[in-house]
Design an enzyme around this catalytic site. Structure first.
Site, mmCIF file in Angstrom:
data_model
loop_
_atom_site.group_PDB
_atom_site.id
_atom_site.type_symbol
_atom_site.label_atom_id
_atom_site.label_comp_id
_atom_site.label_asym_id
_atom_site.label_seq_id
_atom_site.Cartn_x
_atom_site.Cartn_y
_atom_site.Cartn_z
ATOM 1 N N LEU A 179 -4.209 -0.068 114.990
ATOM 2 C CA LEU A 179 -3.828 -1.481 115.007
ATOM 3 C C LEU A 179 -2.378 -1.641 114.526
ATOM 4 C CD1 LEU A 179 -4.378 -4.552 115.079
ATOM 5 C CD2 LEU A 179 -5.283 -4.342 112.754
ATOM 6 N N ASP B 15 -3.784 -3.714 120.306
ATOM 7 C CA ASP B 15 -4.559 -2.535 119.908
ATOM 8 C C ASP B 15 -5.562 -2.204 121.017
ATOM 9 O OD1 ASP B 15 -5.632 -0.508 118.388
ATOM 10 O OD2 ASP B 15 -6.740 -1.823 117.018
ATOM 11 N N ASP C 242 -5.711 7.477 113.233
ATOM 12 C CA ASP C 242 -6.734 6.692 113.910
ATOM 13 C C ASP C 242 -6.530 6.970 115.400
ATOM 14 O OD1 ASP C 242 -8.215 4.747 115.144
ATOM 15 O OD2 ASP C 242 -7.065 3.054 114.335
ATOM 16 N N GLU D 112 -13.430 7.194 117.564
ATOM 17 C CA GLU D 112 -14.532 6.232 117.508
ATOM 18 C C GLU D 112 -15.325 6.279 118.809
ATOM 19 O OE1 GLU D 112 -11.432 3.305 116.815
ATOM 20 O OE2 GLU D 112 -12.304 2.023 118.369
ATOM 21 N N ARG E 101 -16.205 8.236 114.028
ATOM 22 C CA ARG E 101 -16.391 6.848 113.578
ATOM 23 C C ARG E 101 -17.514 6.206 114.368
ATOM 24 N NH1 ARG E 101 -11.345 2.710 113.521
ATOM 25 N NH2 ARG E 101 -12.386 0.833 114.307
ATOM 26 N N HIS F 32 -18.416 1.804 110.188
ATOM 27 C CA HIS F 32 -17.586 0.598 110.200
ATOM 28 C C HIS F 32 -18.470 -0.633 110.298
ATOM 29 C CE1 HIS F 32 -13.962 -1.480 110.140
ATOM 30 N NE2 HIS F 32 -13.514 -1.332 111.379
#
Ligand code: SPV
Ligand code: MG
Length: 551
Positions: free
Chosen positions: A57, A67, A94, A123, A168, A199
């Site tokens: 982000l 993002d 990330d 993720e 993630r 998350h």
């Protein structure tokens, strides 16, 4: 690796990969902070954090894009290289969804390792992803087998066994229940993930705490408490969380500050209200490691002229100019619209001599030529040139010029002097016919008279005198008031000044006496012969002549 002034890595310090692994496996709760470019990474490190979260982000935002994988993965990795170069702590990227399939993941891991990145978090969503806080529950999750393949491919391609791949779990973001989150986490763990991020977008930590309880320490567990920020940190500690990611707080701090400052300056059209509120320019230089570069220049850039220093003797009034020098010293007399000293300084600057010290005396306060440092000889009325020179002794360097302030000359003279070998070099005009015979010329007696066949031969200065002829013969020219000293020569100069200062007549001594003393002490002074093209300004006629001395 390229480092600027970051602390030197000692051999006992673990690698960045090992440091990150240490944070993930630490028995105590650890924290990493978001950074999005080189300077923010440095700030995070200086604040004491042991690791950096290179937030998708935040890096996207600093590029001014969304993002949603609008910035390419190479643009992200390029920024990470800057962040890694300027810091000693590990960076966890990330890595969104890995920017593609298992194959893209393999290449990503290799490239990250090459750039000193310690780990990547991927993720279980689909490329191109959307930030979890934008319609999270509508976001499709990745196929579990495909995602596990990506984890395996990443693990199989890493070179450093300590490089970390963090998986993630987005099930709770996408509106699935705890059991789906746990099922996925278990499979990702079995596929080789070194840690799990769970998350949540809720403003309370309930989901992650339940997850942590069920997970029961099967692997390192990481959380991102952006939404449940009001939870006391001890709650995470007690829940056995391994690592907290403060995920976007540097970019948000920067944005809030920039918005306030931009608005203020735009509204009031002045900087007066904000100067004390923002970082100084000096602080920016410090963060960039500007000092280290200056030190490095001294070590590695000695052939350049960057460190040649000029000392300009400019303490006298110039009585011969009568009323013209009533309110300013001779060096500030205007010639062609600018002071004599400005002409001299311009010549220096043209040859990259930027360290210019002017020793002032009479009306010193009127010497205001930018680019110079002014030192005062407070005793100028009762002392001579050597006393002025001694005033500047603290700023002597190993490559310096000493020049009279009223000299005008063509640039090549200075260039040839800089190129001339010798520990001390004096410039001598062999034509003797310099149009000006005003003032009180200093005649040079040299080992060889000037002659075109001399080119490249060493000539030594034997003596300087006010007489054109002495018992040793005819002088070979005029010393023009310009000397160069190299390191050994500078030491001789320091020593000579020290010795001469003990003499009762020190205050009456000038530069010629210094040269003669050095020669008597057996210190060679080389001669650079020139033929005209210079002038010292001693009278109004000289000022007229100066106009003819074109550049
Ligand atoms: C990021 O920092 O880019 C993250 C965390 O992925 S979050 O924005 O909370 O999804
Ligand atoms: Mg992200």
């Amino acid at each position: 690796m390229y480092q600027i002034s970051a602390p030197v890595v000692t051999s006992s310090k673990p690698s960045k990969c090992a440091q990150l692994r240490g944070l993930l496996e630490s028995p105590q709760l650890e924290f990493i902070m978001e950074a999005h470019n080189g300077i923010s990474a440095r700030i995070v490190e200086e604040a004491g954090f042991k690791g950096i979260w290179a937030s998708g982000l935040a890096v996207s935002a600093q590029y001014g894009v969304r993002d949603n994988n609008e910035a390419s993965w190479t643009q992200i990795v390029e920024m990470l290289e800057f962040m890694s170069d300027i810091t000693q702590i590990p960076i966890l990227l990330d890595g969104d969804t890995g920017y593609g399939n298992f194959n893209n993941m393999r290449r990503l891991v290799r490239k990250l390792e090459q750039r000193g990145i310690a780990g990547v978090c991927i993720e279980d969503k689909l490329f191109p992803k959307t930030n979890s806080f934008i319609n999270g529950d509508r976001q499709p999750l990745a196929d579990i087998d495909e995602f596990c393949g990506k984890i395996k491919a990443g693990k199989d391609s890493q070179q450093d066994p300590d490089f970390s791949i963090v998986a993630r779990v987005e099930a709770l973001i996408a509106g699935w229940d705890l059991s789906e989150a746990l099922r996925r986490a278990e499979l990702y763990h079995n596929a080789g993930a070194d840690a799990i991020v769970i998350h949540s977008k809720l403003s309370r930590p309930d989901q992650v705490l339940e997850f942590a309880k069920e997970w029961a320490g099967r692997s390192a567990l990481v959380i991102i408490p952006t939404k449940y920020y009001s939870t006391p940190t001890d709650v995470f500690r007690k829940a056995g969380i391994s690592l907290v990611i403060w995920a976007n707080h540097m970019i948000r701090a920067a944005v809030a500050s920039m918005q306030a400052i931009a608005r203020e300056v735009h509204t009031n059209e002045t900087l007066i209200n904000i100067e004390d509120e923002i970082a100084s320019v000096k602080e920016i230089f410090r963060l960039q490691g500007a000092d280290e570069l200056q030190e490095a220049e001294k070590r590695y850039f000695t052939n350049g002229r960057q460190h040649t220093q000029a000392i300009v003797l400019a303490a006298t009034r110039g009585q011969e100019f009568a009323g013209l020098t009533q309110d300013k010293p001779k060096v500030m007399l205007p010639l062609g619209g600018k002071p004599l000293l400005r002409h001299l300084v311009d010549k220096f600057k043209k040859l990259a001599i930027n360290d210019i010290t002017v020793v002032a005396g009479y009306k010193a306060e009127t010497i205001n030529v930018p680019g110079t440092k002014v030192i005062r000889n407070l005793e100028y009325e009762t002392t001579g040139e050597l006393a002025s020179l001694a005033c500047s002794q603290a700023s002597f360097s190993d490559d310096m010029l000493v020049v009279y302030g009223d000299l005008l000359f063509r640039s090549y003279i200075l260039r040839d002097l800089l190129d001339c070998p010798g520990e001390i070099v004096a410039v001598v005009d062999s034509t003797m016919n310099s149009k000006s015979v005003s003032g009180s010329p200093d005649y040079a007696y040299c080992s060889i008279t000037d002659d075109l066949s001399l080119f490249g031969q060493d000539v030594n200065l034997l003596h300087i005198s006010k007489a054109t002829q002495t018992e040793s013969g005819q002088s070979c020219g005029r010393w023009i008031g310009m000397l160069k000293f190299r390191s050994q020569g500078r030491q001789w100069l320091d020593q000579a000044l020290g010795e001469l200062q003990t003499r009762p007549d020190f205050n009456s001594l000038g530069m010629p006496e210094l040269c003669n003393y050095l020669i008597e002490q057996g210190k060679p002074i080389k001669v650079l012969y020139i033929r005209g093209n210079w002038l010292d300004i001693n009278s109004l006629d000289d000022l007229d002549l100066a106009f003819q001395l074109k550049k």
